[in-house]
Design a protein around this motif. Structure first.
Motif, PDB file in Angstrom:
ATOM      1  N   THR A  58       0.901  -1.007   0.034  1.00 44.86           N
ATOM      2  CA  THR A  58       0.043   0.068   0.101  1.00 44.86           C
ATOM      3  C   THR A  58       1.037   1.140   0.125  1.00 44.86           C
ATOM      4  O   THR A  58       1.666   1.314   0.745  1.00 44.86           O
ATOM      5  CB  THR A  58      -1.010   0.102   1.183  1.00 44.86           C
ATOM      6  OG1 THR A  58      -1.686  -0.964   1.382  1.00 44.86           O
ATOM      7  CG2 THR A  58      -1.810   1.022   1.195  1.00 44.86           C
ATOM      8  N   VAL A  59       0.684   2.050  -0.823  1.00 43.62           N
ATOM      9  CA  VAL A  59       1.598   3.332  -0.967  1.00 43.62           C
ATOM     10  C   VAL A  59       0.737   4.491  -0.898  1.00 43.62           C
ATOM     11  O   VAL A  59       1.129   5.629  -0.874  1.00 43.62           O
ATOM     12  CB  VAL A  59       2.482   3.612  -2.374  1.00 43.62           C
ATOM     13  CG1 VAL A  59       3.316   2.115  -2.603  1.00 43.62           C
ATOM     14  CG2 VAL A  59       1.330   3.334  -3.630  1.00 43.62           C
ATOM     15  N   GLY A  60      -0.537   4.526  -0.699  1.00 40.75           N
ATOM     16  CA  GLY A  60      -1.430   5.702  -0.187  1.00 40.75           C
ATOM     17  C   GLY A  60      -2.730   5.229  -0.335  1.00 40.75           C
ATOM     18  O   GLY A  60      -3.237   4.297  -0.612  1.00 40.75           O
ATOM     19  N   SER A  61      -3.631   6.208   0.354  1.00 42.42           N
ATOM     20  CA  SER A  61      -5.162   6.079   0.341  1.00 42.42           C
ATOM     21  C   SER A  61      -5.653   7.564   0.363  1.00 42.42           C
ATOM     22  O   SER A  61      -4.994   8.271   0.869  1.00 42.42           O
ATOM     23  CB  SER A  61      -5.502   5.227   1.403  1.00 42.42           C
ATOM     24  OG  SER A  61      -5.123   5.844   2.675  1.00 42.42           O
ATOM     25  N   ASP A  62      -6.922   7.512   0.084  1.00 46.23           N
ATOM     26  CA  ASP A  62      -7.563   8.754  -0.027  1.00 46.23           C
ATOM     27  C   ASP A  62      -9.133   8.483   0.563  1.00 46.23           C
ATOM     28  O   ASP A  62      -9.448   7.543  -0.351  1.00 46.23           O
ATOM     29  CB  ASP A  62      -7.635   9.347  -1.244  1.00 46.23           C
ATOM     30  CG  ASP A  62      -7.860  10.872  -1.332  1.00 46.23           C
ATOM     31  OD1 ASP A  62      -8.010  11.446  -0.061  1.00 46.23           O
ATOM     32  OD2 ASP A  62      -8.356  11.407  -2.545  1.00 46.23           O
ATOM     33  N   ASP A  63      -9.713   9.088   1.207  1.00 45.21           N
ATOM     34  CA  ASP A  63     -11.238   8.892   1.576  1.00 45.21           C
ATOM     35  C   ASP A  63     -12.005   9.475   0.623  1.00 45.21           C
ATOM     36  O   ASP A  63     -11.766  10.504   0.134  1.00 45.21           O
ATOM     37  CB  ASP A  63     -11.535   9.610   2.954  1.00 45.21           C
ATOM     38  CG  ASP A  63     -10.765   8.670   4.044  1.00 45.21           C
ATOM     39  OD1 ASP A  63     -10.714   7.582   3.815  1.00 45.21           O
ATOM     40  OD2 ASP A  63     -10.565   9.361   5.251  1.00 45.21           O
ATOM     41  N   ARG A  64     -12.817   8.712   0.046  1.00 45.87           N
ATOM     42  CA  ARG A  64     -13.637   9.308  -1.079  1.00 45.87           C
ATOM     43  C   ARG A  64     -15.403   8.933  -0.705  1.00 45.87           C
ATOM     44  O   ARG A  64     -15.439   8.361   0.320  1.00 45.87           O
ATOM     45  CB  ARG A  64     -13.601   8.503  -2.568  1.00 45.87           C
ATOM     46  CG  ARG A  64     -12.087   9.205  -2.859  1.00 45.87           C
ATOM     47  CD  ARG A  64     -11.699   8.560  -4.318  1.00 45.87           C
ATOM     48  NE  ARG A  64     -12.478   8.949  -5.386  1.00 45.87           N
ATOM     49  CZ  ARG A  64     -12.684   8.599  -6.664  1.00 45.87           C
ATOM     50  NH1 ARG A  64     -11.679   7.861  -6.739  1.00 45.87           N
ATOM     51  NH2 ARG A  64     -13.488   8.794  -7.442  1.00 45.87           N
ATOM     52  N   GLN A  65     -16.253   9.217  -1.236  1.00 45.73           N
ATOM     53  CA  GLN A  65     -17.748   8.869  -1.141  1.00 45.73           C
ATOM     54  C   GLN A  65     -17.969   7.497  -0.863  1.00 45.73           C
ATOM     55  O   GLN A  65     -18.967   7.472   0.004  1.00 45.73           O
ATOM     56  CB  GLN A  65     -18.370   9.618  -2.416  1.00 45.73           C
ATOM     57  CG  GLN A  65     -19.990   9.646  -1.958  1.00 45.73           C
ATOM     58  CD  GLN A  65     -20.696  10.280  -3.075  1.00 45.73           C
ATOM     59  OE1 GLN A  65     -20.046  10.765  -4.281  1.00 45.73           O
ATOM     60  NE2 GLN A  65     -22.106  10.307  -3.057  1.00 45.73           N
ATOM     61  N   MET A  66     -17.581   6.739  -1.622  1.00 45.34           N
ATOM     62  CA  MET A  66     -17.965   5.410  -1.526  1.00 45.34           C
ATOM     63  C   MET A  66     -16.779   4.666  -0.533  1.00 45.34           C
ATOM     64  O   MET A  66     -16.711   3.267  -0.728  1.00 45.34           O
ATOM     65  CB  MET A  66     -18.292   4.585  -2.939  1.00 45.34           C
ATOM     66  CG  MET A  66     -19.308   5.212  -3.646  1.00 45.34           C
ATOM     67  SD  MET A  66     -19.732   4.001  -5.066  1.00 45.34           S
ATOM     68  CE  MET A  66     -18.116   4.426  -5.931  1.00 45.34           C
ATOM     69  N   GLY A  67     -16.072   5.161   0.237  1.00 52.54           N
ATOM     70  CA  GLY A  67     -15.168   4.753   1.228  1.00 52.54           C
ATOM     71  C   GLY A  67     -13.836   5.104   0.692  1.00 52.54           C
ATOM     72  O   GLY A  67     -13.610   5.856  -0.200  1.00 52.54           O
ATOM     73  N   PRO A  68     -12.761   4.336   1.041  1.00 52.03           N
ATOM     74  CA  PRO A  68     -11.307   4.641   0.748  1.00 52.03           C
ATOM     75  C   PRO A  68     -10.807   4.316  -0.678  1.00 52.03           C
ATOM     76  O   PRO A  68     -11.361   3.065  -1.066  1.00 52.03           O
ATOM     77  CB  PRO A  68     -10.533   4.230   1.947  1.00 52.03           C
ATOM     78  CG  PRO A  68     -11.186   2.820   2.162  1.00 52.03           C
ATOM     79  CD  PRO A  68     -12.784   3.514   2.128  1.00 52.03           C
ATOM     80  N   GLU A  69     -10.011   4.986  -1.325  1.00 51.44           N
ATOM     81  CA  GLU A  69      -9.358   4.718  -2.633  1.00 51.44           C
ATOM     82  C   GLU A  69      -7.914   4.485  -1.954  1.00 51.44           C
ATOM     83  O   GLU A  69      -7.228   5.146  -1.455  1.00 51.44           O
ATOM     84  CB  GLU A  69      -9.301   5.705  -3.574  1.00 51.44           C
ATOM     85  CG  GLU A  69      -8.615   5.374  -4.794  1.00 51.44           C
ATOM     86  CD  GLU A  69      -8.698   6.371  -6.065  1.00 51.44           C
ATOM     87  OE1 GLU A  69      -8.531   6.040  -7.142  1.00 51.44           O
ATOM     88  OE2 GLU A  69      -8.634   7.658  -5.619  1.00 51.44           O
ATOM     89  N   VAL A  70      -7.586   2.962  -2.402  1.00 55.11           N
ATOM     90  CA  VAL A  70      -6.212   2.523  -1.775  1.00 55.11           C
ATOM     91  C   VAL A  70      -5.135   2.357  -3.152  1.00 55.11           C
ATOM     92  O   VAL A  70      -5.825   1.629  -4.381  1.00 55.11           O
ATOM     93  CB  VAL A  70      -6.357   1.315  -1.123  1.00 55.11           C
ATOM     94  CG1 VAL A  70      -4.854   0.869  -0.509  1.00 55.11           C
ATOM     95  CG2 VAL A  70      -7.295   1.491   0.060  1.00 55.11           C
ATOM     96  N   LEU A  71      -4.010   3.081  -3.088  1.00 53.52           N
ATOM     97  CA  LEU A  71      -3.078   2.911  -4.042  1.00 53.52           C
ATOM     98  C   LEU A  71      -2.153   1.712  -3.777  1.00 53.52           C
ATOM     99  O   LEU A  71      -1.561   1.964  -2.490  1.00 53.52           O
ATOM    100  CB  LEU A  71      -2.416   4.270  -4.410  1.00 53.52           C
ATOM    101  CG  LEU A  71      -1.395   4.202  -5.538  1.00 53.52           C
ATOM    102  CD1 LEU A  71      -2.034   4.006  -6.891  1.00 53.52           C
ATOM    103  CD2 LEU A  71      -0.673   5.864  -5.402  1.00 53.52           C
ATOM    104  N   TYR A  72      -1.937   0.884  -4.449  1.00 53.25           N
ATOM    105  CA  TYR A  72      -0.700  -0.221  -4.417  1.00 53.25           C
ATOM    106  C   TYR A  72       0.135  -0.111  -5.329  1.00 53.25           C
ATOM    107  O   TYR A  72       0.090   0.466  -6.482  1.00 53.25           O
ATOM    108  CB  TYR A  72      -1.556  -1.525  -4.581  1.00 53.25           C
ATOM    109  CG  TYR A  72      -2.516  -1.844  -3.716  1.00 53.25           C
ATOM    110  CD1 TYR A  72      -2.256  -2.415  -2.283  1.00 53.25           C
ATOM    111  CD2 TYR A  72      -3.974  -1.592  -3.932  1.00 53.25           C
ATOM    112  CE1 TYR A  72      -3.332  -2.416  -1.650  1.00 53.25           C
ATOM    113  CE2 TYR A  72      -4.826  -1.738  -3.119  1.00 53.25           C
ATOM    114  CZ  TYR A  72      -4.705  -2.384  -1.811  1.00 53.25           C
ATOM    115  OH  TYR A  72      -5.607  -2.597  -0.980  1.00 53.25           O
ATOM    116  N   GLY A  73       1.706  -0.327  -5.001  1.00 53.00           N
ATOM    117  CA  GLY A  73       2.620  -0.248  -5.888  1.00 53.00           C
ATOM    118  C   GLY A  73       3.555  -1.466  -5.554  1.00 53.00           C
ATOM    119  O   GLY A  73       3.441  -2.025  -4.529  1.00 53.00           O
ATOM    120  N   ALA A  74       4.396  -1.727  -6.895  1.00 45.12           N
ATOM    121  CA  ALA A  74       5.312  -2.776  -6.732  1.00 45.12           C
ATOM    122  C   ALA A  74       6.608  -2.395  -7.680  1.00 45.12           C
ATOM    123  O   ALA A  74       6.224  -1.727  -8.610  1.00 45.12           O
ATOM    124  CB  ALA A  74       4.558  -4.272  -7.292  1.00 45.12           C
TER     125      ALA A  74
END
Length: 85
Positions: A26-42
């Motif tokens: 997990t490299v980041g997340s942001d709260d949005r209307q339908m819950g968190p948006e989670v950013l993944y990286g490799a």
């Protein structure tokens, strides 16, 4: 998600990377209307037989949770032949 096929820009040898070979963090997340948006990286390194170092970076997000969105792939040291990651 699937595979990435790259061609070494030194010797033109092809290399295939399966998504199962990548370790996503997990490299980041942001709260949005339908819950968190989670950013993944490799990150993934390939050392070609010609000694060229190929670096691969792939990121994608989930929003809403459980729904994978289109990702981005950056490659140095090689040309992308096919990207279905």
């Amino acid at each position: 998600m699937g595979t990435l096929i790259v061609q070494c820009n030194q010797c033109q040898r092809s290399h295939t990377v399966d998504v199962a070979e990548l370790e996503f963090d997990t490299v980041g997340s942001d709260d949005r209307q339908m819950g968190p948006e989670v950013l993944y990286g490799a990150e993934h390194d390939i050392y070609c037989t010609c000694e060229n170092h190929i670096q691969i970076s792939h990121q994608y997000s989930e929003y809403p949770i459980g729904v994978e969105n289109e990702g981005t792939t950056d490659v140095t040291g090689a040309f992308v032949i096919s990207d279905t990651l």
